[in-house]
Design a protein around this motif. Sequence first.
Motif, short mmCIF file in Angstrom:
data_model
loop_
_atom_site.label_atom_id
_atom_site.label_comp_id
_atom_site.label_asym_id
_atom_site.label_seq_id
_atom_site.Cartn_x
_atom_site.Cartn_y
_atom_site.Cartn_z
N ASP A 137 0.89 -1.16 0.00
CA ASP A 137 0.00 0.00 0.00
C ASP A 137 0.93 1.22 0.00
O ASP A 137 1.81 1.32 0.85
N PRO A 138 0.78 2.13 -0.96
CA PRO A 138 1.76 3.21 -1.09
C PRO A 138 1.86 4.13 0.12
O PRO A 138 2.97 4.53 0.50
N VAL A 139 0.75 4.45 0.75
CA VAL A 139 0.81 5.38 1.89
C VAL A 139 1.53 4.72 3.06
O VAL A 139 2.39 5.31 3.71
N ARG A 140 1.20 3.47 3.29
CA ARG A 140 1.88 2.70 4.34
C ARG A 140 3.38 2.60 4.03
O ARG A 140 4.22 2.83 4.90
N ALA A 141 3.72 2.29 2.80
CA ALA A 141 5.13 2.11 2.42
C ALA A 141 5.90 3.42 2.54
O ALA A 141 7.03 3.43 3.04
N GLU A 142 5.31 4.52 2.14
CA GLU A 142 6.00 5.83 2.27
C GLU A 142 6.38 6.10 3.71
O GLU A 142 7.45 6.61 4.01
N ARG A 143 5.47 5.77 4.60
CA ARG A 143 5.75 6.02 6.03
C ARG A 143 6.84 5.10 6.54
O ARG A 143 7.74 5.52 7.26
N ASP A 158 -4.06 4.38 -7.97
CA ASP A 158 -5.09 5.42 -8.08
C ASP A 158 -5.12 6.37 -6.89
O ASP A 158 -5.76 7.41 -6.94
N THR A 159 -4.40 6.02 -5.79
CA THR A 159 -4.52 6.85 -4.59
C THR A 159 -3.35 7.83 -4.42
O THR A 159 -3.34 8.61 -3.48
N LEU A 160 -2.36 7.74 -5.28
CA LEU A 160 -1.16 8.56 -5.07
C LEU A 160 -0.84 9.33 -6.34
O LEU A 160 -0.96 8.80 -7.44
N ASP A 161 -0.36 10.61 -6.18
CA ASP A 161 -0.05 11.35 -7.40
C ASP A 161 1.23 10.81 -8.02
O ASP A 161 2.06 10.19 -7.33
N PRO A 162 1.40 11.02 -9.33
CA PRO A 162 2.51 10.37 -10.05
C PRO A 162 3.90 10.70 -9.49
O PRO A 162 4.77 9.84 -9.47
N PRO A 188 17.13 -4.09 -4.21
CA PRO A 188 17.58 -4.21 -5.60
C PRO A 188 17.33 -5.58 -6.22
O PRO A 188 17.39 -5.72 -7.44
N GLN A 189 17.03 -6.59 -5.39
CA GLN A 189 16.77 -7.93 -5.95
C GLN A 189 15.43 -7.99 -6.67
O GLN A 189 15.18 -8.91 -7.46
N ALA A 190 14.55 -7.03 -6.37
CA ALA A 190 13.17 -7.13 -6.89
C ALA A 190 12.95 -6.24 -8.11
O ALA A 190 13.55 -5.19 -8.25
N LYS A 191 12.05 -6.70 -8.93
CA LYS A 191 11.53 -5.87 -10.00
C LYS A 191 10.41 -5.04 -9.35
O LYS A 191 9.57 -5.60 -8.64
N VAL A 192 10.39 -3.72 -9.56
CA VAL A 192 9.37 -2.89 -8.91
C VAL A 192 8.35 -2.41 -9.94
O VAL A 192 8.72 -1.81 -10.95
N LEU A 193 7.10 -2.72 -9.68
CA LEU A 193 6.01 -2.35 -10.59
C LEU A 193 4.95 -1.56 -9.84
O LEU A 193 4.94 -1.55 -8.61
N MET A 194 4.06 -0.94 -10.57
CA MET A 194 2.91 -0.31 -9.92
C MET A 194 1.63 -0.84 -10.56
O MET A 194 1.65 -1.33 -11.70
N MET A 195 0.54 -0.72 -9.83
CA MET A 195 -0.72 -1.29 -10.31
C MET A 195 -1.88 -0.72 -9.50
O MET A 195 -1.68 -0.25 -8.38
N MET A 200 4.44 8.62 -6.44
CA MET A 200 4.53 7.23 -6.86
C MET A 200 5.93 6.94 -7.39
O MET A 200 6.56 5.92 -7.03
N ALA A 201 6.44 7.85 -8.23
CA ALA A 201 7.78 7.66 -8.80
C ALA A 201 8.83 7.66 -7.70
O ALA A 201 9.77 6.84 -7.72
N GLY A 202 8.68 8.56 -6.73
CA GLY A 202 9.62 8.63 -5.61
C GLY A 202 9.63 7.33 -4.81
O GLY A 202 10.70 6.81 -4.46
N LEU A 203 8.46 6.82 -4.58
CA LEU A 203 8.35 5.57 -3.81
C LEU A 203 8.96 4.40 -4.58
O LEU A 203 9.70 3.58 -4.02
N MET A 204 8.67 4.34 -5.87
CA MET A 204 9.20 3.22 -6.67
C MET A 204 10.73 3.28 -6.73
O MET A 204 11.41 2.25 -6.65
N ALA A 205 11.27 4.49 -6.85
CA ALA A 205 12.73 4.64 -6.90
C ALA A 205 13.35 4.20 -5.58
O ALA A 205 14.37 3.50 -5.55
N LYS A 206 12.72 4.58 -4.48
CA LYS A 206 13.23 4.21 -3.15
C LYS A 206 13.20 2.68 -2.97
O LYS A 206 14.16 2.08 -2.48
N LEU A 207 12.12 2.07 -3.40
CA LEU A 207 12.01 0.60 -3.28
C LEU A 207 13.07 -0.08 -4.13
O LEU A 207 13.69 -1.06 -3.71
N ALA A 208 13.29 0.45 -5.33
CA ALA A 208 14.28 -0.16 -6.23
C ALA A 208 15.69 -0.05 -5.64
O ALA A 208 16.51 -0.96 -5.78
N THR A 209 15.97 1.05 -4.95
CA THR A 209 17.30 1.23 -4.35
C THR A 209 17.45 0.33 -3.13
O THR A 209 18.48 -0.32 -2.95
#
Length: 366
Positions: free
Chosen positions: A127-133, A167-171, A186-193, A174-183
Amino acid sequence: MSKARYIMVGGFLGAGKTTALLRLAERFHADGLKVGLITNDQSVGLVDTTLLASHDFPVEEITGGCFCCKFGSLTDAAAKLSEVERPDVFLAEPVGSCTDLTATVAYPLRRLYGDQYSIAPFSVLVDPVRAERILGLAEGKSFSPKVVYIYRKQLEEADVIVVNKLDTLDPGRMAGLMAKLATEFPQAKVLMMSAREGTHVDAWAEAISGEQVARPAIAIDYDVYADGEALLGWVNLTAGVTGTGVFDGNEFVAKLMTDLHAKLSAQGIEVAHLKVTFAPFEDANDLAVMNLTRTGGTPEASHELQEPLESGELILNLRAEGDPEYLKTAAVETLTETATAGGQTADVEHVEAFRPGRPVPTHRDA
Ligand SMILES: Nc1nc2c(ncn2[C@@H]2O[C@H](COP(=O)(O)OP(=O)(O)O)[C@@H](O)[C@H]2O)c(=O)[nH]1
Ligand SMILES: [Mg+2]
């Protein structure tokens, strides 16, 4: 006989696993494939099972412990789903506070039953809001460090991390969160949906279409994991609710959710997932479903009753960082108050509250 596909979708409580599995089930079904779903919980009386079964997919529920600790129950569930005709695809939802599932479920399944199953890469939904925190990208209440430990271990073992609820987070966020997760992972492929809206489900389905590639299991301290699980309180409640005439079941559930949320929030309790289904006794096809996935969030209806009802079965599952006895009392009291306010009676048929016990996996293939 060709192998059945085993797709397990993990992620913390409330991330959207059940919603996403339903999307996958619909896709496979549309492709002419037979699907069998497996839900899992520490106890009986599951909202997820009610919800999935309402879509007419066969569901087996594994209760009384997680698959990792009751590995045999997983293969038993698969056998049961295969009694009439074996599904082409098994979709399994592990308990949202479990981790180390690759080592304790996926690898043993391949080692012991590799002739029967082809095992998909392991997805972990967030969940993006949970993950950001949790990742420190945003302020806001979260869980204590040992629960966060479990959350991060889930991400560490993911083959694919899917940031859900696009649908709940502005782009930008979302991009910031995906970049943070990827860093950080690094073993995971990071997608959004968005599982709810069905956007970018194709890319996810594609990412899990192959075979899981084995790599060394994550390093995990089971003492910290057990302590983290024990910080979470669980309540499963089933009740019959009866009116003096017909009443609005959607309103009933909304009031129950709102009032219980207010009570828990006033105690400073962080909700991981509060979910309620309400189904009329007189109409097996009608259903209300409401969810709340964090304290301070908004309870949301994912299914609404089409008709007023006279009486129905209400199932409430609450997972929150708090004392289970308090959570149970709060749930039962709020249910009673909601019924009294609306002129209904609530008859609790089953209620239990507990903290998940220490995870002791049946197998662990490091
Ligand atoms: N806005 C939004 N909500 C979603 C999405 N996917 C799931 N949800 C909601 O999140 C809540 C928890 O979903 P659920 O599938 O039960 O999560 P689980 O605990 O991981 O199985 C429900 O209210 C869902 O309707 C999504 O893509 N967007
Ligand atoms: Mg679920």
